[in-house]
Design a protein around this motif. Structure first.
Motif, PDB file in Angstrom:
ATOM      1  N   ALA A 273      41.146  10.852  34.798  1.00  0.00           N
ATOM      2  CA  ALA A 273      41.472  11.680  35.966  1.00  0.00           C
ATOM      3  C   ALA A 273      42.793  12.416  35.756  1.00  0.00           C
ATOM      4  O   ALA A 273      42.909  13.606  36.087  1.00  0.00           O
ATOM      5  CB  ALA A 273      41.548  10.803  37.217  1.00  0.00           C
ATOM      6  N   VAL A 274      43.781  11.717  35.198  1.00  0.00           N
ATOM      7  CA  VAL A 274      45.082  12.359  34.954  1.00  0.00           C
ATOM      8  C   VAL A 274      44.929  13.509  33.969  1.00  0.00           C
ATOM      9  O   VAL A 274      45.536  14.581  34.142  1.00  0.00           O
ATOM     10  CB  VAL A 274      46.100  11.315  34.450  1.00  0.00           C
ATOM     11  CG1 VAL A 274      47.376  11.995  33.970  1.00  0.00           C
ATOM     12  CG2 VAL A 274      46.423  10.320  35.555  1.00  0.00           C
ATOM     13  N   VAL A 275      44.141  13.324  32.914  1.00  0.00           N
ATOM     14  CA  VAL A 275      43.913  14.393  31.944  1.00  0.00           C
ATOM     15  C   VAL A 275      43.243  15.587  32.627  1.00  0.00           C
ATOM     16  O   VAL A 275      43.595  16.749  32.382  1.00  0.00           O
ATOM     17  CB  VAL A 275      43.064  13.871  30.769  1.00  0.00           C
ATOM     18  CG1 VAL A 275      42.664  15.028  29.854  1.00  0.00           C
ATOM     19  CG2 VAL A 275      43.842  12.825  29.981  1.00  0.00           C
ATOM     20  N   SER A 276      42.260  15.313  33.499  1.00  0.00           N
ATOM     21  CA  SER A 276      41.579  16.397  34.211  1.00  0.00           C
ATOM     22  C   SER A 276      42.548  17.132  35.136  1.00  0.00           C
ATOM     23  O   SER A 276      42.551  18.368  35.204  1.00  0.00           O
ATOM     24  CB  SER A 276      40.401  15.837  35.015  1.00  0.00           C
ATOM     25  OG  SER A 276      39.444  15.235  34.167  1.00  0.00           O
ATOM     26  N   TYR A 277      43.383  16.393  35.872  1.00  0.00           N
ATOM     27  CA  TYR A 277      44.356  17.032  36.757  1.00  0.00           C
ATOM     28  C   TYR A 277      45.346  17.869  35.963  1.00  0.00           C
ATOM     29  O   TYR A 277      45.765  18.947  36.400  1.00  0.00           O
ATOM     30  CB  TYR A 277      45.097  15.977  37.572  1.00  0.00           C
ATOM     31  CG  TYR A 277      44.234  15.275  38.608  1.00  0.00           C
ATOM     32  CD1 TYR A 277      42.972  15.748  38.914  1.00  0.00           C
ATOM     33  CD2 TYR A 277      44.690  14.141  39.270  1.00  0.00           C
ATOM     34  CE1 TYR A 277      42.173  15.123  39.847  1.00  0.00           C
ATOM     35  CE2 TYR A 277      43.909  13.501  40.220  1.00  0.00           C
ATOM     36  CZ  TYR A 277      42.647  13.981  40.500  1.00  0.00           C
ATOM     37  OH  TYR A 277      41.858  13.360  41.432  1.00  0.00           O
ATOM     38  N   ARG A 278      45.733  17.360  34.788  1.00  0.00           N
ATOM     39  CA  ARG A 278      46.672  18.120  33.958  1.00  0.00           C
ATOM     40  C   ARG A 278      46.063  19.450  33.526  1.00  0.00           C
ATOM     41  O   ARG A 278      46.750  20.464  33.424  1.00  0.00           O
ATOM     42  CB  ARG A 278      47.058  17.289  32.747  1.00  0.00           C
ATOM     43  CG  ARG A 278      48.094  17.953  31.837  1.00  0.00           C
ATOM     44  CD  ARG A 278      48.222  17.182  30.534  1.00  0.00           C
ATOM     45  NE  ARG A 278      46.947  17.160  29.809  1.00  0.00           N
ATOM     46  CZ  ARG A 278      46.712  16.405  28.738  1.00  0.00           C
ATOM     47  NH1 ARG A 278      47.649  15.595  28.287  1.00  0.00           N
ATOM     48  NH2 ARG A 278      45.543  16.454  28.124  1.00  0.00           N
ATOM     49  N   ASP A 279      44.753  19.447  33.285  1.00  0.00           N
ATOM     50  CA  ASP A 279      44.062  20.663  32.867  1.00  0.00           C
ATOM     51  C   ASP A 279      43.644  21.527  34.050  1.00  0.00           C
ATOM     52  O   ASP A 279      42.983  22.559  33.855  1.00  0.00           O
ATOM     53  CB  ASP A 279      42.828  20.301  32.038  1.00  0.00           C
ATOM     54  CG  ASP A 279      43.213  19.600  30.736  1.00  0.00           C
ATOM     55  OD1 ASP A 279      44.361  19.778  30.298  1.00  0.00           O
ATOM     56  OD2 ASP A 279      42.363  18.866  30.191  1.00  0.00           O
TER      57      ASP A 279
ATOM     58  N   PHE B 120      37.115  15.717  39.204  1.00  0.00           N
ATOM     59  CA  PHE B 120      36.869  14.394  38.626  1.00  0.00           C
ATOM     60  C   PHE B 120      36.859  13.354  39.738  1.00  0.00           C
ATOM     61  O   PHE B 120      37.754  13.296  40.575  1.00  0.00           O
ATOM     62  CB  PHE B 120      37.974  14.063  37.619  1.00  0.00           C
ATOM     63  CG  PHE B 120      37.698  12.838  36.793  1.00  0.00           C
ATOM     64  CD1 PHE B 120      37.075  12.932  35.572  1.00  0.00           C
ATOM     65  CD2 PHE B 120      38.061  11.582  37.265  1.00  0.00           C
ATOM     66  CE1 PHE B 120      36.827  11.799  34.806  1.00  0.00           C
ATOM     67  CE2 PHE B 120      37.812  10.445  36.514  1.00  0.00           C
ATOM     68  CZ  PHE B 120      37.184  10.557  35.279  1.00  0.00           C
ATOM     69  N   SER B 121      35.830  12.515  39.751  1.00  0.00           N
ATOM     70  CA  SER B 121      35.743  11.419  40.722  1.00  0.00           C
ATOM     71  C   SER B 121      35.218  10.174  40.006  1.00  0.00           C
ATOM     72  O   SER B 121      34.583  10.271  38.952  1.00  0.00           O
ATOM     73  CB  SER B 121      34.826  11.781  41.893  1.00  0.00           C
ATOM     74  OG  SER B 121      33.512  12.051  41.432  1.00  0.00           O
ATOM     75  N   ILE B 122      35.477   9.013  40.584  1.00  0.00           N
ATOM     76  CA  ILE B 122      35.113   7.720  39.989  1.00  0.00           C
ATOM     77  C   ILE B 122      34.085   7.047  40.888  1.00  0.00           C
ATOM     78  O   ILE B 122      34.328   6.876  42.090  1.00  0.00           O
ATOM     79  CB  ILE B 122      36.351   6.822  39.820  1.00  0.00           C
ATOM     80  CG1 ILE B 122      37.427   7.549  38.986  1.00  0.00           C
ATOM     81  CG2 ILE B 122      35.978   5.507  39.160  1.00  0.00           C
ATOM     82  CD1 ILE B 122      38.733   6.790  38.917  1.00  0.00           C
TER      83      ILE B 122
END
Length: 458
Positions: free
Chosen positions: A92-98, A103-105
């Motif tokens: 999720a952090v990688v997706s937010y950075r991009d 992204f969901s869990i």
């Protein structure tokens, strides 16, 4: 305590581990491990001493050997959801950075980890909505900026253009893109007046030759930080039509005021002249001096009125000279009444004493005309930074916001017999010295007029 909570599960696993350890220890020291070893020894017709298993040390060693794989299994069961959560959060952090907030869990857990995952999903949903709103607002803002007639240019700290709207492209580059072009290169192709204004960093008017005619533009320039980096914003507004409209409106106001004042003076002069001629025809010479005196008074009033306009139109360049504040205030008090507040500065000022005195006479006169008692009209002089602050204050009714916005315009007056030149002349004198004049209402009633004059140190 919920059974499905992390605390409940951990307590359950600790209880299971404790019970398992006790059972394993009992099985090693009491039953059935000693009996199984003895039975196996009998079958094999060998003698094996199992007494050492019943000792605390022996039983503890065997119990630890058996509990190690059980503890590893229980530990993996306990840490597995945390490891899965950490991997999911890392993604999720990688997706937010991009910049991807989609992204969901997925989870079916009912414990604290499940609550945390649901809160994370809600955060992602909120960020997605906010980003959509931000994109819509940026689109709206870009549309407005692109369609506005005001030319807008944004440059970075190295003077490269990072943003320019349609009006700016038409003004500087015949409609072509300006992004990546050096702003100083654009200025070199423009007028010298524009380059000087940009280098000075001030707001001003400047002429531009467009389609064979001269257009007047106003430039506003500001420095600020965008995403932590210094930028400069330049706004170019075409003022030709607005200045023409204001010029026409000003001339109309001037003609209206002058016509009104001329009629107010010429009508009684004409009437008095006719009365004087009639008295002379009748031979009544005793009343003629009074008629001529009235005509003279009206003529003097008209001369004073016209000379006031001339003072504004033909204000000479200030003669900057050292001025002792004590002598200046003493001379000013001969022309108007006021109460001095505070001590006079010890250092001499440097300005045109005659012009500043005339400006203060007008301001003190206006203060008295506001209905303020003589002792409530105050004058103060102070040193503020690199400027002299001169304030004239009264306790009259003050001014409304609408009047404050127009009070400094020439020929604007709220008085029936006012010419609207007192404040305008004071402003002209102040700005001719490189200073600034401002008006503000006082907290407990009254008006404060502030003159800021630069010190003009020699």
């Amino acid at each position: 305590m919920r059974l499905k909570s992390l605390q409940g599960r951990m307590a359950l696993l600790v209880g299971v581990a404790t019970l398992t350890g006790a059972l394993v220890y009992a099985g090693v020291t009491q039953w059935p491990l000693p009996q199984l070893i003895a039975a196996a020894a009998e079958l094999m017709q060998s003698h094996v001493d199992v007494g050492w298993l019943r000792t605390p040390l022996g039983g503890l060693l065997i119990t630890l050997l058996l509990l190690v794989p059980i503890a590893m299994w229980l530990g993996s069961r306990l840490t597995r959801p945390f490891l899965r959560l950490l991997r999911a959060l890392e993604g999720a952090v990688v997706s937010y950075r991009d910049g991807d907030f989609g992204f969901s869990i997925a989870t079916r857990r009912k414990d604290e980890i499940g609550d945390l995952i649901r809160m994370h999903n809600e955060l992602g949903h909120t960020l997605r909505e906010q980003r959509q709103h931000l994109v819509q607002r940026e689109l709206l803002l870009d549309t407005v900026v692109q369609k506005t007639p005001v030319a807008l240019i944004l440059t970075d700290n190295h003077q490269y253009v990072t943003y320019a709207n349609i009006a700016a492209r038409q003004l500087f580059n015949e409609g072509k893109s300006l992004e990546g072009v050096r702003f100083d290169a654009l200025l070199r192709s423009g007028s010298d007046a524009l380059r000087e204004i940009v280098e000075s960093g001030r707001d001003a008017l400047f002429p531009v030759e467009m389609d064979g005619a001269e257009e007047t533009f106003h430039i506003s320039q500001r420095a600020f930080r965008l995403q932590g980096r210094p930028h400069h914003l330049y706004l170019f507004r075409r003022m030709t039509r607005e200045l023409s409209r204001q010029e026409v409106a000003t001339w109309k106001r001037v003609i209206r005021v002058i016509s009104h004042e001329l009629n107010n003076s010429l009508a009684p002069i004409s009437s008095l002249a006719h009365s004087g001629a009639e008295l002379a025809r009748r031979g009544d010479r005793e009343r003629l001096p009074g008629v001529f005196s009235s005509i003279s008074e009206r003529a003097k009033h008209l001369h004073h009125f016209i000379s006031g306009y001339a003072d504004v139109a033909k204000l000479p360049t200030p003669r900057i000279e050292p001025v002792a504040w004590g002598a200046f205030i003493e001379a000013l008090s001969l022309h108007c009444t006021f109460r001095l507040c505070g001590e006079l500065p010890e250092r001499d000022g440097r300005f045109d004493a005659g012009q500043v005195e005339q400006a203060l006479i007008n301001l003190v006169k206006n203060a008295h005309e506001s209905g303020t008692d003589e002792d409530e009209v105050t004058l103060s002089i102070a040193e503020v930074g690199q400027a002299w602050r001169i304030e004239v204050a009264d306790r009259g009714p003050g001014m409304s916001e609408a009047v404050l916005a127009q009070a400094l315009l020439p020929f604007y007056s709220t008085k029936r017999s006012g010419t609207g030149l007192g404040l305008a002349l004071a402003r002209e004198i102040t700005e001719a010295h490189g200073g600034r004049l401002s008006l503000s209402n006082r907290r407990h009633g009254g008006l404060r007029v502030t003159l800021l004059l630069p010190m003009n140190d020699a």
